[in-house]
Design a protein around this motif. Structure first.
Motif, PDB file in Angstrom:
ATOM      1  N   PHE A 705       8.203  -1.898   4.206  1.00 27.90           N
ATOM      2  CA  PHE A 705       9.412  -1.706   3.402  1.00 27.90           C
ATOM      3  C   PHE A 705       9.075  -1.173   2.007  1.00 27.90           C
ATOM      4  CE2 PHE A 705      12.449  -3.212   0.239  1.00 27.90           C
ATOM      5  CZ  PHE A 705      13.604  -2.599   0.718  1.00 27.90           C
ATOM      6  N   LEU A 706       8.016  -1.692   1.410  1.00 27.03           N
ATOM      7  CA  LEU A 706       7.639  -1.244   0.068  1.00 27.03           C
ATOM      8  C   LEU A 706       7.250   0.241   0.074  1.00 27.03           C
ATOM      9  CD1 LEU A 706       5.644  -4.339  -1.232  1.00 27.03           C
ATOM     10  CD2 LEU A 706       7.973  -3.640  -1.858  1.00 27.03           C
ATOM     11  N   ILE A 707       6.568   0.650   1.123  1.00 24.26           N
ATOM     12  CA  ILE A 707       6.227   2.072   1.241  1.00 24.26           C
ATOM     13  C   ILE A 707       7.502   2.904   1.410  1.00 24.26           C
ATOM     14  CG2 ILE A 707       5.058   3.797   2.679  1.00 24.26           C
ATOM     15  CD1 ILE A 707       2.970   1.555   3.314  1.00 24.26           C
ATOM     16  N   PHE A 708       8.425   2.390   2.194  1.00 27.40           N
ATOM     17  CA  PHE A 708       9.685   3.113   2.425  1.00 27.40           C
ATOM     18  C   PHE A 708      10.469   3.313   1.130  1.00 27.40           C
ATOM     19  CE2 PHE A 708      10.040   1.244   7.001  1.00 27.40           C
ATOM     20  CZ  PHE A 708       9.049   2.115   7.419  1.00 27.40           C
ATOM     21  N   LEU A 709      10.461   2.286   0.299  1.00 28.44           N
ATOM     22  CA  LEU A 709      11.259   2.337  -0.933  1.00 28.44           C
ATOM     23  C   LEU A 709      10.519   3.043  -2.063  1.00 28.44           C
ATOM     24  CD1 LEU A 709      13.726   1.423  -2.663  1.00 28.44           C
ATOM     25  CD2 LEU A 709      12.603  -0.798  -2.932  1.00 28.44           C
ATOM     26  N   ASN A 710       9.211   3.135  -1.949  1.00 31.92           N
ATOM     27  CA  ASN A 710       8.406   3.658  -3.050  1.00 31.92           C
ATOM     28  C   ASN A 710       8.822   5.048  -3.569  1.00 31.92           C
ATOM     29  OD1 ASN A 710       5.758   5.407  -3.798  1.00 31.92           O
ATOM     30  ND2 ASN A 710       5.660   3.363  -4.692  1.00 31.92           N
ATOM     31  N   PRO A 711       9.139   6.010  -2.705  1.00 26.74           N
ATOM     32  CA  PRO A 711       9.509   7.321  -3.250  1.00 26.74           C
ATOM     33  C   PRO A 711      10.703   7.262  -4.198  1.00 26.74           C
ATOM     34  CG  PRO A 711       9.038   7.508  -0.921  1.00 26.74           C
ATOM     35  CD  PRO A 711       9.058   6.033  -1.235  1.00 26.74           C
ATOM     36  N   ASN A 726      -2.661  -7.003  -2.840  1.00 33.14           N
ATOM     37  CA  ASN A 726      -3.866  -6.858  -3.630  1.00 33.14           C
ATOM     38  C   ASN A 726      -4.519  -5.483  -3.453  1.00 33.14           C
ATOM     39  OD1 ASN A 726      -5.450  -7.889  -5.549  1.00 33.14           O
ATOM     40  ND2 ASN A 726      -6.820  -9.007  -4.166  1.00 33.14           N
ATOM     41  N   SER A 727      -3.691  -4.471  -3.231  1.00 31.40           N
ATOM     42  CA  SER A 727      -4.247  -3.114  -3.168  1.00 31.40           C
ATOM     43  C   SER A 727      -3.206  -2.109  -3.651  1.00 31.40           C
ATOM     44  CB  SER A 727      -4.715  -2.788  -1.748  1.00 31.40           C
ATOM     45  OG  SER A 727      -3.660  -2.944  -0.844  1.00 31.40           O
ATOM     46  N   GLU A 728      -3.603  -0.852  -3.687  1.00 33.31           N
ATOM     47  CA  GLU A 728      -2.789   0.225  -4.261  1.00 33.31           C
ATOM     48  C   GLU A 728      -1.835   0.808  -3.220  1.00 33.31           C
ATOM     49  OE1 GLU A 728      -1.821   2.471  -6.393  1.00 33.31           O
ATOM     50  OE2 GLU A 728      -3.060   2.276  -8.192  1.00 33.31           O
ATOM     51  N   ILE A 729      -0.581   0.851  -3.541  1.00 26.85           N
ATOM     52  CA  ILE A 729       0.373   1.406  -2.574  1.00 26.85           C
ATOM     53  C   ILE A 729       0.131   2.897  -2.358  1.00 26.85           C
ATOM     54  CG2 ILE A 729       2.233   1.964  -4.224  1.00 26.85           C
ATOM     55  CD1 ILE A 729       4.188   0.844  -2.036  1.00 26.85           C
ATOM     56  N   LEU A 730      -0.374   3.588  -3.397  1.00 31.60           N
ATOM     57  CA  LEU A 730      -0.561   5.037  -3.260  1.00 31.60           C
ATOM     58  C   LEU A 730      -1.650   5.397  -2.245  1.00 31.60           C
ATOM     59  CD1 LEU A 730      -0.294   6.235  -6.965  1.00 31.60           C
ATOM     60  CD2 LEU A 730       1.487   6.130  -5.231  1.00 31.60           C
ATOM     61  N   ASP A 731      -2.524   4.423  -1.940  1.00 27.83           N
ATOM     62  CA  ASP A 731      -3.576   4.697  -0.962  1.00 27.83           C
ATOM     63  C   ASP A 731      -3.095   4.518   0.473  1.00 27.83           C
ATOM     64  OD1 ASP A 731      -5.220   5.056  -3.110  1.00 27.83           O
ATOM     65  OD2 ASP A 731      -5.999   2.996  -3.075  1.00 27.83           O
ATOM     66  N   GLN A 732      -1.862   4.064   0.639  1.00 27.91           N
ATOM     67  CA  GLN A 732      -1.363   3.779   1.996  1.00 27.91           C
ATOM     68  C   GLN A 732      -0.815   5.046   2.649  1.00 27.91           C
ATOM     69  OE1 GLN A 732      -2.196   0.714   2.781  1.00 27.91           O
ATOM     70  NE2 GLN A 732      -2.831   0.589   0.625  1.00 27.91           N
ATOM     71  N   THR A 733      -0.681   4.971   3.962  1.00 28.26           N
ATOM     72  CA  THR A 733      -0.021   6.073   4.670  1.00 28.26           C
ATOM     73  C   THR A 733       1.300   5.577   5.228  1.00 28.26           C
ATOM     74  OG1 THR A 733      -1.183   5.519   6.687  1.00 28.26           O
ATOM     75  CG2 THR A 733      -2.149   7.248   5.316  1.00 28.26           C
ATOM     76  N   TRP A 734       2.155   6.535   5.492  1.00 25.57           N
ATOM     77  CA  TRP A 734       3.487   6.198   6.012  1.00 25.57           C
ATOM     78  C   TRP A 734       3.348   5.538   7.386  1.00 25.57           C
ATOM     79  CZ3 TRP A 734       8.032   6.671   3.443  1.00 25.57           C
ATOM     80  CH2 TRP A 734       9.210   6.517   4.188  1.00 25.57           C
ATOM     81  N   PRO A 735       3.984   4.382   7.586  1.00 24.46           N
ATOM     82  CA  PRO A 735       3.856   3.684   8.868  1.00 24.46           C
ATOM     83  C   PRO A 735       4.447   4.482  10.027  1.00 24.46           C
ATOM     84  CG  PRO A 735       4.842   2.272   7.187  1.00 24.46           C
ATOM     85  CD  PRO A 735       4.840   3.658   6.640  1.00 24.46           C
TER      86      PRO A 735
END
Length: 807
Positions: A705-711, A726-735
């Motif tokens: 959800f956090l990735i979805f809302l981030n943009p 405990n990590s950077e959201i920008l390093d994640q990929t879209w689920p």
RNA sequence: GCUGGUGUGGCGGAAUGGCAGACGCACGGGACUUAAAAUCCCGAGGUGGCAACACCGUGUGGGUUCGACUCCCACCACCAGCACCA
């Protein structure tokens, strides 16, 4: 604990800036490229609400694409030459250079506060010599390839400001700077051969993905029209042939109905024919009178037709040998086609009005009622009426006659098929200080001489007085030391061109520079240009969109043809953002002092809330009235999101939420891609509502959800991601989501009998059509509704509706 | 005048030809509170009815379809761009 937006938003903005989090990588080894462009900031002051509306969808798209594994280029820069800096200089004496330096700092700082994910290392500014060196370089190429030329033409001039104005700066015949009347003057002008590119521009328009109304506006600006150009021989009163008149027409079918011809008063042919005109005094008087009237006046009273007959002259209609009188009339435009028209009063409203006033006969050549007004082309073509009074073409349907008559005239050697354009060559100089100097020396012996490439940039000299002189000469003409130079060709003393380029110049190629902003060998490295290609999505307002995009097409086509860039199309897709209107539905502007600053909203509610609120008000391309109404709903949504970290239970995606999470994922992919942020926000709200109802969210659900809302809301989501994971959201990929999870196991459908809803039933989505129909028919209400009737038809739309038609 | 677009509750606005009004604001009721704010829960297109329910509803009028905000025809209103372009 409460969400402290002030602290947290600042923390992330600084981090993104200092760590260059959104740096685009040239030639990325694995990731595909994606180029998102937001239009240049116009350096005039603070960012306004329009920027909040325009930049955020581009930012959301850029952030979304990064999650999707793209190497995203999302740059920003400033259009700094032009009126705002110059006006400030005239008014306050501040050098435009300083005004611009401050202005750039302001808009970039404010951009940071909007949470925009720009690649700050690529920031450019049009008034920076390192940038305008290449604007001048492009002009040199245009000049050296014969696409730039100097000519005497009529221009708009404001006697009060003593400066030339573009058509746009003098709309309605009033000066945009001071409000006084604009006059037209003949002056030396630099022109770019844009008309030559008309067909290529039409090709660009066909290929770009852009709203239809914007495309139509551009086609209209180009104004392509197909027709026939006919030669009319001119005779004096001794029946001697004294010249030829070329006339373009789109209605060659009406050629037998010509009863007069009319020339624009300014048409130079009139001067040539002076010796044969027996009423020259009248003609001269009429020409003098029309010259005094501004273009605006001439256009405003379209009803009243005026003109003067050229006594002693006539032309012969090549179709039927008829002698036809000649007039000059100001309804004929000097600048379009040959500056002359063949007039057929029965089939053209303007010709009709003129003929009525000057008692000229009318010959009807196409059937229809012409007793009160002309039967116009549109009408007779759509009805496909028949020809009259047209010799061998009588009785022929118009469509056919149109071809045949043209063929006949062409065969006679007096006509040719021709295409005309409304678009004229681009008047490219201004008598202003604050613009790019032309890299041109004016030499008495050699004419206009181009500087050598190695002498670029030709730097704009510092001056003290930013006003043009009494004659309207550019302020640069007073900079003696700069103006006086040596002709690069013959070595004798010469002068520099003192006009500067128009504001449009720097913005006509800037997307190319972002690709390689610090290159001092070329406008950009060719391989880098190839890597980044066309802009994938270009966003911005619609105010100057028609001309800006056409100028962009023009320059890119030219640069492509000389091998400076690898693509003909600058933009694959262009989105025009709507306006933010005030509460009365009017445009928000600085001058009307009704503007609400985005910074004000950010101070009060935070950046994430401001971003969401503006885009929840309406679609990207729609004009939406500004209101604080509803912002509480967004604030409470953000608070609810923040509180999700208190109800985490479990790790993996729960069976209770797998459907909602998958649906949300799919919806957001579509919406971010299409800049439909209002429905994206709605979908996110629906998900949070569901979670709150159920009272728990698992770690993986929250993560996604956090990735979805981030943009949309990058700050709060970055903070929560760091706290919880405990990590950077920008390093994640879209689920990823699984298609099979987009369907619920059971769903409520509506059941209709004869298209009327009788009941609603829950069905298992795995059932076949027949099983659903059988199940539905066991329902008591349905049984009742169809009892003792025969079923004619049964319709089942999966998971939506059953309709049973009975008799 | 021409071209393009848009017309949906009190408001901003949702709806691949398939339960119109999602989501949100404002509003009404309730819970908590000494009280208010905040928060939470419930209600709500209109008309009639205590109610179940009925009828009417996406600018207007027609059409296609089992079914139309959605497609077709005509018209009206508003917005934007162009406007004597031969």
């Amino acid at each position: 604990m409460e969400y402290n937006f002030k602290e947290i938003e600042k923390k992330w903005q600084d981090k993104w800036y200092n760590e260059k989090s959104f740096k685009a990588i040239d030639f990325h080894p694995t990731k595909p490229k994606y180029y998102v462009l937001y239009e240049f900031y116009n350096i005039s002051g603070n960012l306004h609400m329009g920027h909040l509306k325009g930049t955020i969808p581009a930012d959301a798209l850029a952030r979304f694409k990064r999650f999707k594994g793209y190497n995203v280029l999302f740059p920003i820069g400033g259009d700094a030459f032009g009126l705002p800096a110059e006006n400030a200089a005239i008014k306050t004496g501040i050098a435009p250079h300083d005004f611009v330096a401050n202005g750039m700092k302001t808009v970039l700082d404010q951009s940071k506060r909007l949470g925009l994910s720009f690649d700050w290392d690529r920031t450019i500014c049009t008034s920076d010599p390192e940038y305008y060196k290449w604007t001048q370089w492009i002009f040199l190429q245009l000049f050296n390839h014969g696409k730039a030329y100097k000519e005497k033409t009529k221009v708009n001039f404001c006697p009060h400001c003593k400066t030339v104005l573009s058509n746009e700066d003098s709309q309605g015949g009033k000066c945009d700077r001071c409000g006084n009347d604009v006059v037209q003057e003949v002056r030396w002008s630099w022109l770019l051969r844009m008309r030559e590119y008309a067909e290529k521009l039409l090709g660009n328009i066909d290929r770009i993905n852009m709203a239809e109304n914007l495309k139509e506006a551009q086609r209209n600006w180009i104004g392509r029209s197909e027709g026939t150009q006919i030669s009319f021989k001119i005779y004096n009163n001794k029946d001697e042939n004294v010249g030829t008149l070329q006339i373009f027409t789109t209605c060659v079918e009406t050629v037998y109905g010509i009863t007069f011809v009319a020339l624009a008063p300014e048409n130079s042919l009139v001067d040539t024919l002076k010796p044969y005109i027996t009423n020259w005094a009248d003609v001269e008087e009429y020409r003098r009178k029309t010259a005094l009237r501004s273009e605006f006046d001439r256009l405003s009273d379209q009803k009243d037709k005026t003109g003067a007959k050229l006594e002693g002259l006539y032309v012969v209609n090549p179709a039927n040998g008829r002698k036809v009188p000649m007039f000059i009339a100001d309804f004929v435009l000097a600048g379009y086609a040959t500056g002359a028209v063949m007039a057929v009063p029965s089939h053209d409203q303007r010709d009709y009005e003129f003929a009525e006033k000057f008692n000229i006969p009318k010959i009807q050549v196409i059937e229809g009622d012409t007793s009160k007004a002309a039967v116009e082309k549109k009408e007779y073509l759509s009805k496909n009426s028949k020809m009259l009074n047209s010799a061998e073409f009588d009785g022929m349907p118009v469509r056919e006659a149109k071809q045949k008559i043209a063929d006949k005239l062409i065969e006679m050697g007096v006509a040719e098929r021709k295409i005309n354009y409304k678009m004229t060559d681009w008047a490219f100089n201004r008598q202003r200080y604050w613009g790019e100097p032309f890299p041109i020396v004016l030499c008495e012996h050699c004419g206009e001489v181009a500087l050598d490439e190695k002498d670029l940039p030709l730097v704009l000299p510092r001056v003290k007085d930013y006003m043009p002189n009494e004659k309207g000469d550019s302020p640069l003409s007073k900079a003696k030391e700069w103006v006086e130079c040596i002709c690069p060709k013959c070595g004798r003393p010469a002068r520099r061109e003192t006009d500067t380029m128009p504001n449009w110049a720097g913005s006509s190629w800037y997307w190319l520079r972002y690709v390689d902003p610090h290159n001092d060998k070329a406008l950009a490295d060719f391989e880098k240009l190839k890597y980044w290609g066309s802009v994938d999505c270009y966003t911005g307002g619609t105010e100057h969109i028609t001309r800006h995009v056409l100028y962009a097409f023009f320059w890119q086509n030219f640069l492509y043809e000389i091998g400076a860039v690898p693509t003909r199309d600058p933009f694959a897709r262009k989105m025009g953002s709507g306006l933010i209107l005030d509460s009365e539905g009017k445009k928000m502007s600085k001058s009307s002092a009704n503007g609400v600053s985005p910074l004000e909203v950010i101070d009060k509610y935070g950046t994430d809330v401001a971003r969401l609120h503006v885009h929840f008000l309406g679609g990207y391309e729609d004009n939406t009235p500004w209101t604080y109404d509803g912002i509480n709903g967004i604030t409470s949504f953000i608070d609810r999101v923040w509180s999700l970290q208190n109800i985490i239970k479990g790790d993996d995606i729960s069976k209770e939420h797998i459907y909602e999470l998958s649906i949300l994922n799919k919806k957001l992919c579509d919406d971010y891609e299409n800049l439909k942020l209002n429905t994206a926000i709605s979908a996110l709200m629906i998900f949070v509502k569901k979670i709150k109802e159920d009272g728990f969210i698992t770690r993986e659900e929250l993560r996604q959800f956090l990735i979805f809302l981030n943009p949309l809301a990058p700050h709060i989501t970055s903070e929560m991601y760091e706290r919880v994971f405990n990590s950077e959201i920008l390093d994640q990929t879209w689920p990823e989501y699984d298609e099979k999870n987009l369907v619920k196991s059971s769903v409520e459908i509506a059941v209709q009998v004869n298209s009327k809803i009788i009941t609603k039933l829950n069905i298992d989505t795995s059932l076949s059509q027949q099983e659903v129909l059988d199940y539905v028919k066991q329902d008591e209400k349905i049984k009742q509704a169809i009892s003792d009737k025969t079923i004619v038809k049964e319709i089942y739309v999966p998971n939506r509706i059953v309709n049973i038609i009975v008799k």
